[in-house]
Design an enzyme around this catalytic site. Structure first.
Site, PDB file in Angstrom:
ATOM      1  N   ASP A   9      33.480  47.612  35.215  1.00  0.00           N
ATOM      2  CA  ASP A   9      34.138  46.985  36.363  1.00  0.00           C
ATOM      3  C   ASP A   9      33.060  46.147  37.040  1.00  0.00           C
ATOM      4  O   ASP A   9      32.262  46.666  37.816  1.00  0.00           O
ATOM      5  CB  ASP A   9      34.686  48.056  37.307  1.00  0.00           C
ATOM      6  CG  ASP A   9      35.399  47.459  38.508  1.00  0.00           C
ATOM      7  OD1 ASP A   9      36.039  46.401  38.365  1.00  0.00           O
ATOM      8  OD2 ASP A   9      35.298  48.048  39.598  1.00  0.00           O
ATOM      9  N   GLU A  70      36.569  44.015  32.986  1.00  0.00           N
ATOM     10  CA  GLU A  70      37.648  43.471  33.812  1.00  0.00           C
ATOM     11  C   GLU A  70      37.571  41.950  33.789  1.00  0.00           C
ATOM     12  O   GLU A  70      36.510  41.368  33.991  1.00  0.00           O
ATOM     13  CB  GLU A  70      37.537  43.975  35.259  1.00  0.00           C
ATOM     14  CG  GLU A  70      38.699  43.484  36.119  1.00  0.00           C
ATOM     15  CD  GLU A  70      38.649  44.059  37.514  1.00  0.00           C
ATOM     16  OE1 GLU A  70      39.126  45.183  37.694  1.00  0.00           O
ATOM     17  OE2 GLU A  70      38.106  43.379  38.403  1.00  0.00           O
ATOM     18  N   ASP A 143      34.895  52.131  41.952  1.00  0.00           N
ATOM     19  CA  ASP A 143      34.362  51.236  40.912  1.00  0.00           C
ATOM     20  C   ASP A 143      34.186  51.984  39.590  1.00  0.00           C
ATOM     21  O   ASP A 143      34.452  51.451  38.523  1.00  0.00           O
ATOM     22  CB  ASP A 143      33.012  50.651  41.339  1.00  0.00           C
ATOM     23  CG  ASP A 143      33.068  50.009  42.708  1.00  0.00           C
ATOM     24  OD1 ASP A 143      33.586  48.879  42.796  1.00  0.00           O
ATOM     25  OD2 ASP A 143      32.620  50.651  43.665  1.00  0.00           O
TER      26      ASP A 143
END
Length: 190
Positions: A9, A70, A143
């Site tokens: 992430d 991501e 996160d």
């Protein structure tokens, strides 16, 4: 065959890292999760160096079969999207350097895969990640939970192909094979 996926992430201040092992029946097992942090007051080159070293260390330590990152999406805050894009580039570079396949997934794709709802809240994602991985507590911070969700999503969506079974076959479940065909068809239309 068990596959190991490392999810990232990306972020410049906090970069989530999550590693899971996933069985062909979609059972996922937690291997590791953490957050690589950089000092917001440091120069950008030093911040990127810290994030890059953290990603490299995770890739070297956990030796994944694939990496899920991501996909950077447009935000109103240009500074935030730039930091996310820079951290994402570090992750893509680190994976490519090691010859690892990489999958990019939007936040809504990940949320839909994990919770069944593409607009799920962070807490819902954390709750479902904990359930999928059989954790007694929610993975913190968000996160790290997002990185785990990315890794799970990538494996579930057929992002890691098992070797063909003896006697032929793709090594994919019927659902994974259908998803792969749909993605291939979508790429041809673009």
């Amino acid at each position: 065959m068990t596959v190991r996926v490392l999810g990232i992430d990306p972020g410049l201040t906090r970069c989530g890292v999550g590693v899971v092992d996933v069985e062909p029946n979609r059972t996922a097992v937690l291997v590791h999760y953490s957050v690589v942090r950089s000092d917001a007051s440091a120069d950008i080159d030093q911040r990127l160096l810290v994030i890059g070293r953290g990603i490299d260390a995770a890739l070297d330590e956990f030796a994944p079969d694939a990496v899920a990152v991501e996909r950077v999406f447009a935000q109103h805050n240009l500074r935030t999207v730039m930091g996310t894009a820079q951290a994402s580039g570090l992750a893509l570079h680190a994976a490519a350097k090691r010859g690892l396949p990489v999958g990019l997934h939007t936040p809504s794709e990940v949320k839909a895969a994990i919770t069944g709802y593409g607009n799920a809240e962070k807490k819902q994602v954390q709750t479902m990640v904990a359930r999928v991985l059989g954790l007694a507590e929610l993975p913190q911070p968000a996160d790290a939970a997002d990185a785990l969700a990315l890794a799970i999503c990538h494996a579930w969506r057929g992002g890691v192909r098992a070797p063909a079974a003896a006697g032929g076959g793709s090594g994919l479940t019927p659902a994974q094979a259908a998803w792969a065909r749909a993605e291939k068809a979508a790429r041809r239309r673009v």
